[in-house]
Motif scaffolding. Sequence first.
Motif, PDB file in Angstrom:
ATOM      1  N   TYR A 705       0.840  -1.201   0.000  1.00 23.12           N
ATOM      2  CA  TYR A 705       0.000   0.000   0.000  1.00 23.12           C
ATOM      3  C   TYR A 705       0.875   1.250   0.000  1.00 23.12           C
ATOM      4  N   VAL A 706       0.496   2.212  -0.806  1.00 20.61           N
ATOM      5  CA  VAL A 706       1.181   3.517  -0.823  1.00 20.61           C
ATOM      6  C   VAL A 706       0.142   4.564  -0.443  1.00 20.61           C
ATOM      7  N   ALA A 707       0.352   5.195   0.732  1.00 18.70           N
ATOM      8  CA  ALA A 707      -0.632   6.150   1.246  1.00 18.70           C
ATOM      9  C   ALA A 707      -0.512   7.487   0.532  1.00 18.70           C
ATOM     10  N   GLN A 708      -1.594   8.278   0.652  1.00 20.06           N
ATOM     11  CA  GLN A 708      -1.593   9.606   0.014  1.00 20.06           C
ATOM     12  C   GLN A 708      -0.606  10.532   0.725  1.00 20.06           C
ATOM     13  N   SER A 709      -0.637  10.509   2.059  1.00 19.61           N
ATOM     14  CA  SER A 709       0.355  11.267   2.835  1.00 19.61           C
ATOM     15  C   SER A 709       1.509  10.323   3.111  1.00 19.61           C
ATOM     16  N   PRO A 710       2.702  10.641   2.646  1.00 20.53           N
ATOM     17  CA  PRO A 710       3.816   9.699   2.809  1.00 20.53           C
ATOM     18  C   PRO A 710       4.097   9.406   4.281  1.00 20.53           C
ATOM     19  N   TRP A 711       4.272   8.142   4.600  1.00 17.41           N
ATOM     20  CA  TRP A 711       4.697   7.752   5.952  1.00 17.41           C
ATOM     21  C   TRP A 711       6.105   7.192   5.849  1.00 17.41           C
ATOM     22  N   ILE A 712       7.041   7.943   6.405  1.00 20.60           N
ATOM     23  CA  ILE A 712       8.457   7.561   6.351  1.00 20.60           C
ATOM     24  C   ILE A 712       8.948   7.380   7.782  1.00 20.60           C
ATOM     25  N   GLN A 713       9.667   6.300   8.022  1.00 23.50           N
ATOM     26  CA  GLN A 713      10.225   6.052   9.354  1.00 23.50           C
ATOM     27  C   GLN A 713      11.540   6.795   9.536  1.00 23.50           C
ATOM     28  N   SER A 714      11.833   7.171  10.788  1.00 19.33           N
ATOM     29  CA  SER A 714      13.182   7.667  11.076  1.00 19.33           C
ATOM     30  C   SER A 714      14.142   6.509  10.861  1.00 19.33           C
ATOM     31  N   GLY A 715      15.243   6.774  10.236  1.00 17.29           N
ATOM     32  CA  GLY A 715      16.212   5.706   9.980  1.00 17.29           C
ATOM     33  C   GLY A 715      16.789   5.845   8.590  1.00 17.29           C
ATOM     34  N   LYS A 716      17.540   4.869   8.171  1.00 18.74           N
ATOM     35  CA  LYS A 716      18.210   4.943   6.868  1.00 18.74           C
ATOM     36  C   LYS A 716      17.201   4.811   5.733  1.00 18.74           C
ATOM     37  N   ILE A 717      17.535   5.419   4.594  1.00 18.57           N
ATOM     38  CA  ILE A 717      16.697   5.295   3.394  1.00 18.57           C
ATOM     39  C   ILE A 717      16.611   3.818   2.987  1.00 18.57           C
ATOM     40  N   GLU A 718      17.742   3.132   3.062  1.00 22.01           N
ATOM     41  CA  GLU A 718      17.765   1.708   2.682  1.00 22.01           C
ATOM     42  C   GLU A 718      16.770   0.904   3.519  1.00 22.01           C
ATOM     43  N   ASP A 719      16.752   1.162   4.848  1.00 20.55           N
ATOM     44  CA  ASP A 719      15.834   0.427   5.731  1.00 20.55           C
ATOM     45  C   ASP A 719      14.379   0.735   5.401  1.00 20.55           C
ATOM     46  N   ASN A 720      14.112   1.976   4.988  1.00 19.39           N
ATOM     47  CA  ASN A 720      12.745   2.348   4.607  1.00 19.39           C
ATOM     48  C   ASN A 720      12.291   1.608   3.363  1.00 19.39           C
ATOM     49  N   ILE A 721      13.218   1.382   2.443  1.00 18.22           N
ATOM     50  CA  ILE A 721      12.855   0.689   1.197  1.00 18.22           C
ATOM     51  C   ILE A 721      12.755  -0.821   1.420  1.00 18.22           C
ATOM     52  N   LEU A 722      13.738  -1.390   2.122  1.00 18.67           N
ATOM     53  CA  LEU A 722      13.713  -2.839   2.377  1.00 18.67           C
ATOM     54  C   LEU A 722      12.525  -3.210   3.267  1.00 18.67           C
ATOM     55  N   PHE A 723      12.247  -2.381   4.270  1.00 19.85           N
ATOM     56  CA  PHE A 723      11.093  -2.548   5.163  1.00 19.85           C
ATOM     57  C   PHE A 723      10.978  -3.986   5.689  1.00 19.85           C
ATOM     58  N   GLY A 724      12.123  -4.479   6.213  1.00 21.24           N
ATOM     59  CA  GLY A 724      12.094  -5.791   6.854  1.00 21.24           C
ATOM     60  C   GLY A 724      12.466  -6.945   5.951  1.00 21.24           C
ATOM     61  N   LYS A 725      12.569  -6.704   4.628  1.00 24.49           N
ATOM     62  CA  LYS A 725      12.930  -7.783   3.693  1.00 24.49           C
ATOM     63  C   LYS A 725      14.458  -7.902   3.618  1.00 24.49           C
ATOM     64  N   GLU A 726      14.923  -9.091   3.225  1.00 23.82           N
ATOM     65  CA  GLU A 726      16.361  -9.293   3.019  1.00 23.82           C
ATOM     66  C   GLU A 726      16.811  -8.501   1.790  1.00 23.82           C
ATOM     67  N   MET A 727      18.065  -8.085   1.809  1.00 24.27           N
ATOM     68  CA  MET A 727      18.601  -7.330   0.669  1.00 24.27           C
ATOM     69  C   MET A 727      18.842  -8.253  -0.533  1.00 24.27           C
ATOM     70  N   ASP A 728      18.160  -7.912  -1.645  1.00 21.29           N
ATOM     71  CA  ASP A 728      18.424  -8.546  -2.939  1.00 21.29           C
ATOM     72  C   ASP A 728      18.933  -7.417  -3.828  1.00 21.29           C
ATOM     73  N   ARG A 729      20.254  -7.362  -4.002  1.00 23.88           N
ATOM     74  CA  ARG A 729      20.871  -6.174  -4.612  1.00 23.88           C
ATOM     75  C   ARG A 729      20.321  -5.887  -6.012  1.00 23.88           C
ATOM     76  N   ALA A 730      20.096  -6.915  -6.803  1.00 24.34           N
ATOM     77  CA  ALA A 730      19.616  -6.694  -8.179  1.00 24.34           C
ATOM     78  C   ALA A 730      18.215  -6.084  -8.163  1.00 24.34           C
ATOM     79  N   ARG A 731      17.330  -6.669  -7.363  1.00 27.38           N
ATOM     80  CA  ARG A 731      15.962  -6.144  -7.284  1.00 27.38           C
ATOM     81  C   ARG A 731      15.979  -4.719  -6.713  1.00 27.38           C
ATOM     82  N   TYR A 732      16.835  -4.502  -5.718  1.00 28.66           N
ATOM     83  CA  TYR A 732      16.951  -3.192  -5.072  1.00 28.66           C
ATOM     84  C   TYR A 732      17.345  -2.118  -6.092  1.00 28.66           C
TER      85      TYR A 732
END
Length: 1507
Positions: A705-732
């Motif tokens: 889900y992508v909300a109308q008002s962005p909800w961004i967590q404090s922390g690294k940009i990478e952590d915000n994008i991965l959001f708990g998933k393992e790093m897959d460099r190609a997909r990333y």
Amino acid sequence: MDLCSHFSALMIVPGSGFLFQTVFLRGFSASLHLVLLLVMLVWWLCRKLGVVGAGDGSKGGHSRTKLLYHRMTLFCCLSLSVLNLALCLLSYFFWYRSGWSDEKLVTLIDLAVRTVAWGAVCVYLRRRFPGPGQLNLKLPVLLRVWWVFFLSISCYCLVVDFLLYKKYHVSIPVRIFISDGISVVSGLFLCYVVLGQYMGGDSDAHLEEPLINGTSNSNGCTRNDEGSELSKTRGTETVTPYSKAGIFGYFTFSWMSPLIAFGNKKILDLEDVPQLDSDDSLVGAFPKFKSKLQVQLGEGLSNGVTTFRLVKALISFAWKEILITALCALVYTVASYVGPYLIDAFVQYLSGRRAFENEGYFLVSAFLIGKLVECISQRQWFFKLQQVGIRARAVLVAMIYEKGLTLSCHSKQGQTSGEIINFMSVDAERVGDFVWYMHDPWMVLLQVTLALIILYKNLGHAAIASLVATILVMLANLPLASLLEKFQERLMKSKDKRMKATSEILRNMRILKLQAWEMKFLSKIRELRGIEAGWLKKFVYTRALTSFVFWGAPTFVSVATFAACMLLGIQLESGKILSALATFRILQEPIYNLPDTISMIIQTKVSLDRIASFLSLDDQQKDGIEKLPPGSTDTAVEIINGTFSWDSSSSSVPTLKDINLKVLRGMRVAVCGTVGSGKSSFLSCILGEVPKVSGIVRLCGTKAYVAQSPWIQSGKIEDNILFGKEMDRARYERVLEACCLKKDLEILSFGDQTVIGERGINLSGGQKQRIQIARALYQDADIYLFDDPFSAVDAHTGSHLFKECLLGHLSTKTVIYVTHQVEFLPAADLILVMKDGKIIEAGKYDDILRAGTDFMELVGAHKTALSGLDSVQVAAESEGSSGNIENGNETSPAKALEKTENRNVQNAEPTNKAGQLIQEEEREKGSVGFPVYWKYITTAYGGALVPFILLAHVLFQGLQIGGNFWMAWATPVSPDAEPPVTGSTLLLVYVALSIGSSFCVLIRTTLLATALFKTAALLFDKMHHCIFRAPMSFFDSTPSGRILNRASTDQSAVDTNVPYLVAAFAFALIQLFGIIGVMSQVAWQVFIVFIPILAVCVWYQHYYIAAARELSRLVGVCKAPVIQHFAETIAGSTTIRSFDQESRFRQTNVVLSDGYSRPKFHIAGAMEWLCFRLDVLSSVVFGFSLIFLISVPEGFIDPAIAGLVVTYGLNLNMLQVWVIWNLCTMENQIISVERILQYATIPSEPPLVIEENRPKHSWPSHGEISIQNLQVRYAPHMPLVLRGISCTFPGGMKTGIVGRTGSGKSTLIQTLFRIVDPAGGHIMIDGIDICSIGVHDLRSRLSIIPQDPTMFEGTVRGNLDPLEEYTDEQIWEALDKCQLGDEVRKKEGKLDSAVSENGENWSMGQRQLVCLGRILLKKSKVLVLDEATASVDTATDNLIQQTLKEHFSDCTVITIAHRITSILDSDTVLLLDHGLICEYDSPRRLLEDKSSSFSQLVMEYAKGSNS
């Protein structure tokens, strides 16, 4: 036989010779010890002056044996020092009365020098070998040689004594043999240690040396001087030593010694603090508590939490610890009454009436054993209580967090984040603190019972009077307790309201600054604080009255008891009186604590009620959605006859009704409609957020889900994008490419490791939205829900995102997207048109275009907006055949701009290359400075009340001691002695002194309440004024959790804790001096022991406080992340649930909560570590005074006064500990004041108003804005964002500002409003330099509609006119102009209808229209639109543009817009690139030049819109 007879005997032994002479033996011993002392002194001076090295080259590992030997060596040296001190003092007392001789003097000097020398050796060993890592260091040669000499001389003395006893039949006192024996045994042990080092010390030295120049820690890790490696090993990898402590370590708290020692070497950080044991960590504790609570609730129930069930679950969860603490409390209580029970017997013994031989030694032993048992049981009791409290607080916080994560939207509307923060930071904390008072209710009964038994033994039936008086005192508290409960509850409610408002204001501080509303909102906070302060005032004065009642209670009870004795004719003897006084003094403690206990029970009940009511709120519907296994059906989303309502409990009109939808896998579904038609609610019903009234909802597969008002967590940009998933460099990498994020990351100093500020504060709106989209794409879900995410980015980026993400990356996925951009509709397989909560049209683009009038309206509005582009269309069409533009090899300006899009990413507060924007919370280091205390005590009335408060307590203490002294002196020691005064005189004087002391207490408590209330009020005002006047950069770099922590927890401490702790320390110190004064009247010699022991106590306190202070600061620092994480979770709960990430967030909360509990747990251990040692040392003083009293000849001291000394001496250890304990607790708690003062010195913005340079009321009358060589940077060390731009915006004209993300558009607007001040150049408005006038004068004359529409909790009227400057008619007129009049008239309260937190009961578009209403009311000459129509559909955008044309035709309008159509009718267009002006002219002229960057942008937009 005493010592002097022994030494006299030595002189008369025939042929004893010189070597048998006392002067030789003692003189030689003293000389040896003196030499050692002098050498150690010289060595210490050399160390201090840097002449010799520290010699810290340790040799790695250590064994348990070495550690044991080291401790035994230390103990051995300390024992010798204490033994020699005791012998020295005993000798002094014995010889003091019988005269002096050379032998006696030399002996005394020898014993004194021995005491100091062995004490010095003890200190040296402790300093030289502070931790296990240094145990392999060799002992100095001098020490080894000297220990051998010491053994020789000790053996020689023992042989001499033995010969005298056997051969010459000289009677040698037992203590001399004991002394010699202990010296020989100690010498043998020390020589064994020396021999061990000599034989095996160097065998493996080459193997143990560190590889690099440093010292080694206990795990063999080499560490540098700062001990950073050691700290990492110590804290993060090891579990607290408490979990493996032996019985000795358990009772003496020596498991805390390594951490306290480490805290003395370096300032402790969180990684230095060991992990908690599984029972104390949430990992082990929370599942246990949850299962206990579930047992109380029954199967299947989750919302039936009541206070009673919650309490039962807590007790069931910690019953073992509660039972152990109850047992410790019982043992302590019984042991504490041993002293008062034996006082009468002790007085009788001193007066010569002895029951049996050696009774004196028996009494002394009984006193000391009672003290030791009391000490051990109390320390275990207190520590275990705190352990239970830490666990209880942690599990409640975890429960509140879990509830916040599952709370239904309807429930959340009634509980704002500010209130829920208070549940965590105040209520759960209070339940944790309550454990201190948990056993007090039954202990009071036990203590009163024991007291009555002792009183009945001494005073017979007069004890009944004591019972009646005690009951009366307790009954007197009932009305006060009732008042305290009422005031506490009201205080908490008013605090909730204030915190709720503060939280909302901090979130929206930028808009308050832009609108010049911050001081108005500060006055609102002050009003709320005023209500809170009213209840606080009532609370503290009622508490003062309660304190008066109970400080006077023991006096009242004793007066009643002694009066009853007079009436009943019971003869009062000094022994019985002193026993009674000691009993009253012990009874005083529970009676003193009773008001606090009752107050705490009340406060805890209120807190538990609040937590229980929150935990019993409704959760999200669990059966709202049927989830089918992925791949089980071709239908991805299906809704059959769905009716949904945000407010399911009322009979209001459903939010969505008659929804029927079937979406197959891989379909793209577009949802459109006017503002407020229910588009976002439609997506929410698919997510299960909107309660289902009827119908069926089925989902097959995972969702993102992508909300109308962005909800961004404090922390690294990478952590915000991965959001708990393992790093897959190609997909990333593919996701970054699709979301246009690569260039942004290249520019940021730390790339994707850049730490994002709270709510993404250091990112632009477009960047936040693109990170949100990247997060969804990376999840690789089956179903994607997009709530109009493209409105926050410019047209080019929006088209790119749509093409790359929806049409490319997600081409095989099911996508449902809400959009206001008509150009994105044709690509959909199905279009849903919504109106008034219903799907009124559904089908493909061409089908519904022919059939639907509502859809035609939307498309028609879009075409109207595009009509301004007609002149460009021809150029766009002919572009393909015209070849390259002028410069053949040049890419189009649009592409060129795209390349520089992120070359200079414009942030709200750009990231410092030397460090991240959001730094770790600042904390003071080292001791709390005296200035903090001084500022605190002089805040109220310049400290004028402090001397009077102290004087009142000095008088109280003096009158109390006077009363007790009078009773001891004026009563006979035995029944046959003649009393000095008559019974009536005895009682009258005592009553007079008692009334005087009670009056002093009343004055003291009243003045203290007055001072603390005033201090709390002034500190609150000062801190909040500084926060509200702080520059915007402060809020950008400071997470609101830190500010809220100070406004809630620290302010609560200042309101109710700190003043009482400061006062308690001062009062305890005065009482200690009072006791010292009493004891000095009888046995001033005791202070020869007391002073060195007090010095040791103070040393221990200094040794302890270094670690404890930092642990306490860590508690403050570690609390903010818990609150911040929780606030973020509440704000983003919809996103978290939609990604099914609840368990990961719960785990993060567990880690953060344990991080907060770790320093708290170790503070508790450190406090008991200190108190245990102080207790033991105080018992030594008390024991010595008792030995002195039984050793002096009979009749030398008045037995009654000696008994008084014992009465006070019983309290000496408790009071000595109490003084140090209060000092430490005060220093730990004063950190709250330090933290508030830290925020009371934040540098402020430029002045609000400059009186001598105020613009005219009509300014700006024309609205001309002249910019001259404007240069702007966000911090002195940072590069320029605007690099010298010059232009003029003519008055009454409309100017559009365009440019890629990071070109400097928003920076220019922020500079215009002086959110950032220019580094160079000027901005002139109607000839006035904006930097020459006050910021309030400037901002109040300009208007802005911001990118993020903001509404505050309250009413519609309050949102449109917060400054209360306009009439209702004017407000209605503004509402009608912005097309909201009809919507508001429909609502029940009209202008007073409620607006929930963040305006969540209004749609995004409606909120934007409210912002339009504000500027229509304000009617400023200069208006700024900062992407103001990003969140509305094209029709509403056209409406806003039409309204602005109509009502602001003669105003200067500056527009930043992503929709090119919004600026096409501007008089001039300013195109920025990389902080410079790229183009500035009228749109017509720029469009005529086909090579202009603006022309290229318009063509691109036209192409995208027609595609």
